[in-house]
Design a protein around this motif. Structure first.
Motif, PDB file in Angstrom:
ATOM      1  N   ASN A 246       1.004  -1.082  -0.290  1.00 49.93           N
ATOM      2  CA  ASN A 246      -0.145  -0.075   0.024  1.00 49.93           C
ATOM      3  C   ASN A 246       0.905   1.418  -0.048  1.00 49.93           C
ATOM      4  OD1 ASN A 246      -1.600   2.156   0.620  1.00 49.93           O
ATOM      5  ND2 ASN A 246      -2.619   1.496   2.571  1.00 49.93           N
ATOM      6  N   PRO A 247       1.082   1.899  -1.259  1.00 56.51           N
ATOM      7  CA  PRO A 247       2.195   2.790  -1.279  1.00 56.51           C
ATOM      8  C   PRO A 247       1.318   4.221  -0.742  1.00 56.51           C
ATOM      9  CG  PRO A 247       1.211   2.522  -3.356  1.00 56.51           C
ATOM     10  CD  PRO A 247       0.637   1.458  -2.461  1.00 56.51           C
ATOM     11  N   THR A 248      -0.012   4.337  -0.453  1.00 57.09           N
ATOM     12  CA  THR A 248      -0.605   5.659  -0.255  1.00 57.09           C
ATOM     13  C   THR A 248      -0.559   5.936   1.160  1.00 57.09           C
ATOM     14  OG1 THR A 248      -2.573   4.335   0.667  1.00 57.09           O
ATOM     15  CG2 THR A 248      -2.558   4.717  -1.847  1.00 57.09           C
ATOM     16  N   ASP A 249      -0.896   7.089   1.506  1.00 54.66           N
ATOM     17  CA  ASP A 249      -0.685   7.930   2.782  1.00 54.66           C
ATOM     18  C   ASP A 249      -2.132   7.346   3.646  1.00 54.66           C
ATOM     19  OD1 ASP A 249      -2.478   9.410   1.692  1.00 54.66           O
ATOM     20  OD2 ASP A 249      -1.315  11.405   2.167  1.00 54.66           O
ATOM     21  N   PHE A 250      -2.915   6.671   3.104  1.00 56.40           N
ATOM     22  CA  PHE A 250      -4.230   6.049   3.784  1.00 56.40           C
ATOM     23  C   PHE A 250      -4.418   4.655   3.605  1.00 56.40           C
ATOM     24  CE2 PHE A 250      -5.059   7.798  -0.507  1.00 56.40           C
ATOM     25  CZ  PHE A 250      -5.539   6.450  -1.109  1.00 56.40           C
ATOM     26  N   ASP A 251      -5.243   3.890   4.725  1.00 53.97           N
ATOM     27  CA  ASP A 251      -5.305   2.527   4.710  1.00 53.97           C
ATOM     28  C   ASP A 251      -5.965   2.166   3.631  1.00 53.97           C
ATOM     29  OD1 ASP A 251      -4.177   2.582   7.101  1.00 53.97           O
ATOM     30  OD2 ASP A 251      -5.612   2.028   8.418  1.00 53.97           O
ATOM     31  N   ILE A 252      -5.960   0.821   3.008  1.00 53.76           N
ATOM     32  CA  ILE A 252      -6.713   0.241   1.893  1.00 53.76           C
ATOM     33  C   ILE A 252      -7.228  -1.092   2.468  1.00 53.76           C
ATOM     34  CG2 ILE A 252      -5.620   1.484   0.263  1.00 53.76           C
ATOM     35  CD1 ILE A 252      -3.995  -1.120  -0.505  1.00 53.76           C
ATOM     36  N   GLU A 253      -8.366  -1.603   2.111  1.00 55.91           N
ATOM     37  CA  GLU A 253      -8.712  -2.724   2.222  1.00 55.91           C
ATOM     38  C   GLU A 253      -8.732  -3.794   0.859  1.00 55.91           C
ATOM     39  OE1 GLU A 253     -12.640  -4.375   4.423  1.00 55.91           O
ATOM     40  OE2 GLU A 253     -13.177  -3.846   2.187  1.00 55.91           O
ATOM     41  N   VAL A 254      -8.162  -4.901   1.042  1.00 61.39           N
ATOM     42  CA  VAL A 254      -8.110  -5.638  -0.381  1.00 61.39           C
ATOM     43  C   VAL A 254      -8.873  -6.897  -0.051  1.00 61.39           C
ATOM     44  CG1 VAL A 254      -5.583  -4.965  -0.957  1.00 61.39           C
ATOM     45  CG2 VAL A 254      -5.929  -6.694   0.594  1.00 61.39           C
ATOM     46  N   THR A 255      -9.389  -7.275  -1.187  1.00 56.98           N
ATOM     47  CA  THR A 255     -10.428  -8.220  -1.245  1.00 56.98           C
ATOM     48  C   THR A 255      -9.886  -9.275  -2.187  1.00 56.98           C
ATOM     49  OG1 THR A 255     -12.329  -6.878  -0.681  1.00 56.98           O
ATOM     50  CG2 THR A 255     -12.822  -9.436  -1.674  1.00 56.98           C
ATOM     51  N   VAL A 256      -9.600 -10.632  -1.556  1.00 52.54           N
ATOM     52  CA  VAL A 256      -8.955 -11.667  -2.340  1.00 52.54           C
ATOM     53  C   VAL A 256      -9.826 -12.826  -2.919  1.00 52.54           C
ATOM     54  CG1 VAL A 256      -6.968 -13.220  -2.415  1.00 52.54           C
ATOM     55  CG2 VAL A 256      -6.690 -11.365  -1.428  1.00 52.54           C
ATOM     56  N   SER A 257     -10.065 -13.034  -3.989  1.00 57.61           N
ATOM     57  CA  SER A 257     -11.103 -14.089  -4.450  1.00 57.61           C
ATOM     58  C   SER A 257     -10.134 -15.088  -5.052  1.00 57.61           C
ATOM     59  CB  SER A 257     -12.028 -13.446  -5.533  1.00 57.61           C
ATOM     60  OG  SER A 257     -12.594 -12.370  -4.986  1.00 57.61           O
ATOM     61  N   THR A 258     -10.697 -16.319  -4.647  1.00 54.04           N
ATOM     62  CA  THR A 258      -9.924 -17.499  -5.151  1.00 54.04           C
ATOM     63  C   THR A 258     -10.924 -18.375  -6.045  1.00 54.04           C
ATOM     64  OG1 THR A 258      -8.395 -17.345  -3.351  1.00 54.04           O
ATOM     65  CG2 THR A 258      -8.527 -19.486  -4.700  1.00 54.04           C
TER      66      THR A 258
END
Length: 141
Positions: free
Chosen positions: A46-58
């Motif tokens: 995450n190169p940003t200055d805020f949190d992110i949420e990642v969703t991984v689908s399999t």
């Protein structure tokens, strides 16, 4: 289990993907029941200055009729702690559809898929092949 290639598609300004690799030494992996091998590994930063949420689908792509023979486990580790944490597990045809995880600003998560042949399969599993995809979506939180 036969393994093929790893590819990435599209890009997103919220994440940087690196370290994409197969962990096998050969193009064909011969697994016996209850043997586990790493199948796929990649790091999401995450190169940003805020949190992110990642969703991984399999999801299984090919070999869907035999995907239930392959038990898949998805682990994560952080850039500050190499200890792994199990975030999803199940037969490849029944893996949790999505797993949502938060990546703090300036941090990274490494995702590792392990694959094991179920102990319930018999000789009919010889020569079986299956492929799967791991789709990553990101959003600002």
């Amino acid at each position: 289990m036969t393994v093929g290639t790893v590819t990435t598609a599209d890009s997103c300004a919220l994440v940087k993907i690196s370290g994409l690799q197969f962990n096998q030494d050969t193009s064909i992996v011969n697994l016996l029941p209850n043997e586990t091998r790493p199948a796929l590994r990649y790091t999401v930063a995450n190169p940003t200055d805020f949190d992110i949420e990642v969703t991984v689908s399999t999801a299984a792509l090919t070999g869907i009729s035999v995907a239930s023979w392959f038990v898949t486990r998805l682990f994560t580790s952080t850039d500050t702690s190499p200890a792994t944490m199990l975030v999803a597990s199940g037969a490849l045809d029944a893996m949790p559809n999505t797993v949502a995880l938060r990546i703090p600003a300036g941090s990274a998560l490494t995702f590792t898929y392990d694959v094991m042949v179920s102990d319930s399969v018999g000789n009919d599993a010889q020569g079986a092949t299956v492929s799967f995809q791991s789709i990553l979506n990101a959003r600002q939180v």
